[in-house]
Design a protein around this motif. Structure first.
Motif, PDB file in Angstrom:
ATOM      1  N   GLY A  49       0.880  -1.285  -0.010  1.00 40.11           N
ATOM      2  CA  GLY A  49       0.037   0.028   0.071  1.00 40.11           C
ATOM      3  C   GLY A  49       0.820   1.166  -0.095  1.00 40.11           C
ATOM      4  O   GLY A  49       0.308   2.309   0.177  1.00 40.11           O
ATOM      5  N   TRP A  54      -8.292  -5.979   1.298  1.00 37.24           N
ATOM      6  CA  TRP A  54      -7.681  -4.636   0.997  1.00 37.24           C
ATOM      7  C   TRP A  54      -6.292  -4.842   0.948  1.00 37.24           C
ATOM      8  O   TRP A  54      -5.611  -5.875   1.542  1.00 37.24           O
ATOM      9  N   SER A  69      -2.837  -0.673   3.980  1.00 38.53           N
ATOM     10  CA  SER A  69      -4.136  -0.004   4.061  1.00 38.53           C
ATOM     11  C   SER A  69      -4.615   0.101   5.670  1.00 38.53           C
ATOM     12  O   SER A  69      -4.222  -0.860   6.411  1.00 38.53           O
ATOM     13  N   SER A  97     -13.147  -4.540  -5.766  1.00 38.32           N
ATOM     14  CA  SER A  97     -13.577  -3.725  -4.431  1.00 38.32           C
ATOM     15  C   SER A  97     -13.847  -4.518  -3.521  1.00 38.32           C
ATOM     16  O   SER A  97     -14.680  -4.263  -2.806  1.00 38.32           O
ATOM     17  N   TRP A 147     -16.233  -6.010   4.964  1.00 37.13           N
ATOM     18  CA  TRP A 147     -16.371  -4.425   4.992  1.00 37.13           C
ATOM     19  C   TRP A 147     -17.673  -4.110   4.334  1.00 37.13           C
ATOM     20  O   TRP A 147     -18.236  -4.943   3.378  1.00 37.13           O
ATOM     21  N   CYS A 161     -14.273   8.712  -3.478  1.00 33.88           N
ATOM     22  CA  CYS A 161     -13.070   7.619  -3.198  1.00 33.88           C
ATOM     23  C   CYS A 161     -13.190   6.378  -4.147  1.00 33.88           C
ATOM     24  O   CYS A 161     -12.158   6.192  -4.602  1.00 33.88           O
ATOM     25  N   ALA A 162     -14.359   6.035  -4.537  1.00 36.97           N
ATOM     26  CA  ALA A 162     -14.353   4.934  -5.744  1.00 36.97           C
ATOM     27  C   ALA A 162     -15.596   5.199  -6.596  1.00 36.97           C
ATOM     28  O   ALA A 162     -16.695   5.771  -5.827  1.00 36.97           O
ATOM     29  N   SER A 180     -19.046   3.326  -4.351  1.00 32.86           N
ATOM     30  CA  SER A 180     -18.432   2.925  -2.974  1.00 32.86           C
ATOM     31  C   SER A 180     -19.527   3.753  -1.997  1.00 32.86           C
ATOM     32  O   SER A 180     -20.146   4.661  -2.309  1.00 32.86           O
ATOM     33  N   ASN A 235      -8.763   5.562  -6.323  1.00 27.39           N
ATOM     34  CA  ASN A 235      -8.792   4.174  -5.873  1.00 27.39           C
ATOM     35  C   ASN A 235      -8.521   4.363  -4.285  1.00 27.39           C
ATOM     36  O   ASN A 235      -7.494   3.945  -3.724  1.00 27.39           O
ATOM     37  N   GLY A 236      -9.625   4.769  -3.766  1.00 29.78           N
ATOM     38  CA  GLY A 236      -9.556   4.623  -2.427  1.00 29.78           C
ATOM     39  C   GLY A 236      -9.566   6.388  -1.876  1.00 29.78           C
ATOM     40  O   GLY A 236      -9.549   7.257  -2.599  1.00 29.78           O
ATOM     41  N   CYS A 237      -9.587   6.601  -0.483  1.00 34.60           N
ATOM     42  CA  CYS A 237     -10.060   7.961  -0.057  1.00 34.60           C
ATOM     43  C   CYS A 237      -8.597   8.602   0.336  1.00 34.60           C
ATOM     44  O   CYS A 237      -8.318   9.563   1.132  1.00 34.60           O
TER      45      CYS A 237
END
Lengths: 180, 495, 328
Positions: B340, C39, C43, C73, C95, C159-160, C163, C187-189
């Motif tokens: 990441g 994920w 992360s 996702s 999630w 974010c996506a 989502s 791709n994400g926040c």
């Protein structure tokens, strides 16, 4: 004085003949065309509100189109090579490995594919010594006893490393419940 | 100087026992893969990548850095002892190191090579430490258009500047970009090229693709070649008299290191070129150029210092811009992404401790290379006695279970075999593999930034790029990189 | 060489005989337990699970291994655990995005609530509205005013594409009266959307609180998009306080917990709930999470299961609206 001649440099392109290049160009064009067609099966409606001018299918389509174009150029160059070809001899890269070597590589690869099929049902501890033993016989010409002992040693080493080194449980297969 | 000392102390504080342990393992195993003919740092980092999943980010990059540094050096031992380069980057070292060995001076040659690698690594690391943050400070202002242009530049450069047919290089790069589009679209979340299997919605597993492409295809090539063993019985020790060259040939070390680090920054050029270039420079500057190729210590120094310094230079664009310039660095970038950690200017905000850990481990690794290389020399020479079939079986098992352990999916093994065949066929057909892996790593960056630029530009994408001079300038460089092989061919014809 | 190998071989056989084929034990757990995180490593979810794994392994008597199965996702990892053996050795960090939202978008995704047995709920991640530090807006009202005064669509990071934060943000913008905006997916926040704020390509973005910690003065967080202020960032007012209430309650957060495949024996579930549940409430765990800006909200298995149902009911209309928009 020895000149570091270009020909001696290990990173130079392997010289290939026009047949190889033509085949490569056909594969490239075929792949590009197939992927180009595949992009029309995406449900890209999701791209409307986000994505602007280039949608989820547009980008791969662009790449596939470029691949076909470059494949065409490669084909043209291959044909040009053929027209101007003088060397009758097979380039080194293609001559290499003819005969026994190629058979040995193909056999080894077949063993590895078979191993992948058997890995889950048989389990790591049963499948691995079989595969490694056969491989050592093929690639190193080892005797049966020698290959068997070495295969068991390899199996145990890898098993211990994964199970106790990085805590990964390898496929248990038939031994489920009784393997360590 | 005091400032530098404080900086180093601060960096040292970031690295714990676990990280140094990973670095040591990487260095020792890296030197071993470097020593073994046919294997090299690329194969080393490829086989190491799956295991980094189980480590913290700094330890995993420390392991990879160890492989990179050790692998770049190990080839010199083989070049000296056997007269064949253990890795391609040792090819220039061979020219003088082997004649030295033939004259009974193999201990001297290997000691020189170790010293030169040590100095080169330290200088490369120092330049990395100071250049990367400066470059990142500029790059943080880059928007999607600039980032897309940079990624495109990295990719066309590797396709056209590296040796071989530009056409094949570009096709290989395109293939990598296309492999990266398999799975869920990063922008809208819809499924693409999933062949009706949910497993593909995560895309092709990086490790499976990488291991197949480099490790499996290499093993297949080795099995196909005539099986032969190596004989290396010579005893090798440390020639402490060579330490005097650090003073007497100081400028030789320095020149080659600077050439190496400079070449390293340029995408696609790499250790082989920098070693040959530094070698040629050393010969041109020498008062007795006729000694080169017959066992001239300067030749060994130039080649090894340069290829070692190149490792430091090559990390600069990857860390500061997020654009890897060679396949080894691309693999390391993949290793960071796994954790990441996205390389690029944001690294300096989001993962400063990881970044400083990278700098620190690089410098520590460069320092450790000297004592480690000299102390374990007998072990490394002995490695050459391992039978080839054992070596291949070991590589195969590590490749298979490293890949399997990542997600415990047999599908990943099939992907690995598929790319093994692809890599084998590409090698046979003269396609370079490096653009494929760089394309695969850069793929999402190229796509997301291009499409984000398109979103922001609404309907007028060309106008958007025209209004951004930096992006436009970089795209001009892309055009030049594409035209370069043509120009080179024209120039050669005239000459 | 050969002799060494032979010796090693014998040792190996002895080892196999001694360890491999001994009698099977009965007590759970007798081998490592894997928690699948859908994920990437590194992360926030991954950090939380790895922290828990390192704290609870000794107590459990077997190592807890965190495995990242990413893609789709989060649905690839979720599906993998649904299909895993229900023996308690494979757990999932579930999630809301893959568990509920992905299923609403694609009913054929291959899993539903009934496929999982909850251990407990663990995380509730609030989303924020963030702008660059030099942006003229200082609160929600001035942001809305500024946005509506532009003669172009306002670029807002989501974010996506599919989502929860996107739905929360769009609901927020609609409720507050911002009409002309363009959602830009990432791709994400974190952190690419924040970079886009900094390089000027975005006017505002949906964010997470850790951005505050990392980017400090470079960005401004105008509001937290939940009902209550967050304990470790209580200087940031909520949107509700500033007069914009989307009324989604806990569903406006990104929630997560730990589940096992349905059918896992009660004995294993109880053991896991007892050991893991104890460790997520220790100071050692909570301090580490606060340092990482990961808000912990422990809830028991029944309460957690109820949250799944409530989220599905609340998010369904938002999902349908998005699907309809796409068809037009």
């Amino acid at each position: 004085m020895r000149e570091p001649a270009a020909g001696a440099r290990p990173d130079r392109e392997r010289e290939t003949g026009w047949r190889t290049d033509l085949a490569a160009s056909l594969v490239s064009m075929g792949l590009g065309a197939w992927l180009f067609r595949e992009t029309f099966s995406f449900s890209v409606t999701a791209s409307e509100r986000v994505g602007g001018g280039i949608d989820a299918a547009g980008y791969p389509r662009l790449l596939a189109g470029l691949t076909v174009l470059l494949g065409l150029a490669l084909a043209a160059r291959a044909l040009w090579k053929w027209r101007t070809a003088q060397a009758a001899a097979l380039p080194a890269a293609e001559a290499e490995g003819r005969g026994g070597g190629r058979l040995r590589a193909a056999l080894s690869f077949a063993v590895l594919l078979l191993y992948t099929v058997l890995l889950e049902p048989l389990g790591f501890l049963l499948a691995t010594p079989l595969a490694v033993g056969v491989l050592l016989r093929i690639t190193g010409g080892r005797g049966a006893v020698h290959a068997a002992i070495a295969a068991v040693a390899f199996t145990v080493a890898i098993f211990v490393f994964f199970r106790y080194g990085v805590n990964i449980v390898l496929p248990e297969g038939l031994l489920r419940g009784i393997s360590p | 100087m005091a400032e530098l000392g404080a900086l180093l102390a601060e960096l040292g504080g970031l690295v714990g026992l676990a990280q140094v342990g990973a670095l040591l393992i990487g260095l020792v195993l890296g030197i071993i893969v470097g020593v073994l003919p046919g294997l090299g740092p690329l194969l080393g980092v490829t086989l190491a990548i799956p295991f980094t999943f189980h480590m913290d980010p700094v330890s995993s990059i420390a392991l990879l850095i160890g492989f990179y540094q050790g692998g770049s050096y190990g080839g010199a031992v083989t070049a000296t002892v056997l007269g064949i380069p253990g890795t391609p980057i040792a090819a220039a070292t061979l020219l003088d190191a082997h004649p030295m060995a033939l004259a009974g001076r193999s201990s001297e040659a290997v000691t020189l090579a170790t010293l030169a690698s040590w100095i080169g690594g330290l200088i490369g690391g120092t330049v990395l430490l100071f250049t990367a943050p400066a470059l990142a400070k500029i790059a943080v202002r880059f928007g999607p258009a600039e980032t897309f242009a940079l990624a495109a530049l990295g990719l066309t450069a590797i396709a056209s500047l590296s040796q071989g047919s530009t056409l094949k290089g570009l096709l290989s790069g395109l293939f990598g970009l296309m492999c990266a589009t398999i799975g869920t679209d990063p922008f809208t979340g819809i499924a693409r090229f999933n062949f009706d299997r949910t497993e593909f919605s995560g895309g092709l597993t990086f490790v499976a693709l990488l291991v197949g492409l480099f490790a499996i295809s290499e093993v297949l090539m080795q099995i196909e070649r005539t099986m032969r063993g190596w004989q290396a019985s010579e005893r090798i020790g440390v020639a402490f008299s060579m330490f005097r060259t650090l003073v007497s040939r100081f400028f030789g070390y320095l020149r080659a290191s600077l050439v190496g680090v400079g070449i390293g920054i340029i995408p696609a050029v790499g250790g082989v070129t920098s070693a040959f270039l530094a070698y040629k420079l050393a010969r041109d500057f020498s008062k007795e150029p006729e000694r080169f190729g017959k066992g001239a210590p300067e030749g060994v120094i130039a080649s090894e210092a340069a290829n070692s310094a190149t490792t430091g230079g090559a990390l600069i664009p990857m860390l500061a811009l997020g654009i890897p310039g060679d396949p080894i660095v691309a693999v390391m970038m993949g290793g960071l992404l796994i954790h990441g950690v996205t390389p690029g200017p944001m690294l300096f905000f989001t993962n400063l401790e990881v970044l400083n850990g990278i700098f620190a481990t690089f410098l520590i690794g460069a320092m450790l290379l000297l004592p480690l290389g000299l102390a374990l020399l007998p072990l490394f020479v002995r490695v050459l006695r391992v039978p080839l079939d054992y070596m291949l079986a070991g590589v195969l098992l590590l490749a298979i279970f490293g890949t399997f352990a990542v997600q415990r999916q047999t599908l990943d093994l099939w992907i690995m075999w598929l790319f093994g065949v692809v890599g084998y066929a590409m090698r046979k057909a003269g396609f370079p593999l490096a653009p494929l892996v760089i394309g695969f790593v850069l793929g999402p960056i190229v796509e997301v930034n291009l499409r984000r630029a398109a979103t922001l530009a609404s309907s007028d994408l060309a106008g958007y790029f025209l209004g951004r001079p930096i992006a436009l300038g970089i795209l001009v460089l892309v055009a030049l990189a594409l035209a370069f092989p043509l120009l080179r061919a024209l120039w050669q014809r005239r000459a | 060489m050969n002799r060494t190998i032979a010796r090693f071989g014998f040792a190996a056989c002895a080892f196999l005989a001694a360890v491999g084929f001994g009698p099977a034990q009965a007590e759970f757990p007798e081998k490592p337990v894997t928690i699948v995180v859908p994920w990437q490593a590194g992360s926030s979810p991954d950090v939380a699970m790895r922290t828990l794994a390192s704290l609870a392994s000794d107590d459990l008597g077997q190592p807890i291994v965190v495995q990242n199965i990413v893609g789709g996702s989060g649905s690839v990892g979720t599906l993998a655990v649904k299909n895993a053996a229900a023996d308690g050795y494979t757990l999932l960090n579930n999630w809301v995005a893959p568990h509920v939202v992905a299923r609403l978008f694609n009913p054929e995704i291959g899993y539903n609530d009934g496929d999982f047995a909850p251990l407990f709920g663990l995380i509730a991640l609030p989303f924020t509205l963030a702008v660059r530090a030099d942006h003229p807006a200082t609160d929600v009202a001035s942001f809305v005013e500024w946005a509506n005064a532009q003669d172009r669509p306002v670029n807002v990071g989501i974010c996506a594409a599919l989502s929860v934060p996107r739905m929360v943000m769009e609901e927020f913008l609609r409720t507050s009266g911002v009409e002309n905006y363009k959602p830009v997916p990432f791709n994400g926040c974190m952190p690419d959307n924040v970079k886009a704020l900094l390089d000027g390509s975005l006017d505002a973005t949906t964010g997470v609180l850790i951005a505050e910690k990392i980017f400090g003065d470079a960005i401004k967080t105008l509001a937290v998009l939940t009902d209550d202020r967050v304990s470790f960032a209580d200087h940031i007012p909520t949107a509700k306080e500033q007069g914009v209430d989307i009324g989604w309650g806990k569903t406006a957060q990104g929630w997560a917990g730990i589940v096992a495949p349905a059918g896992t024996s009660d004995a294993a579930l109880e053991k896991l709930r007892a050991v893991l549940g104890k460790h997520v409430q220790t100071a050692a765990f909570l301090n580490k999470m606060t340092a990482q800006f990961i808000p912990i909200e422990y809830s028991g298995p029944d309460e957690f299961r109820a949250l799944w149902t409530r989220s599905a009911e609340l998010l369904e209309p938002a999902v349908q609206r998005l699907l309809k928009e796409k068809k037009n």
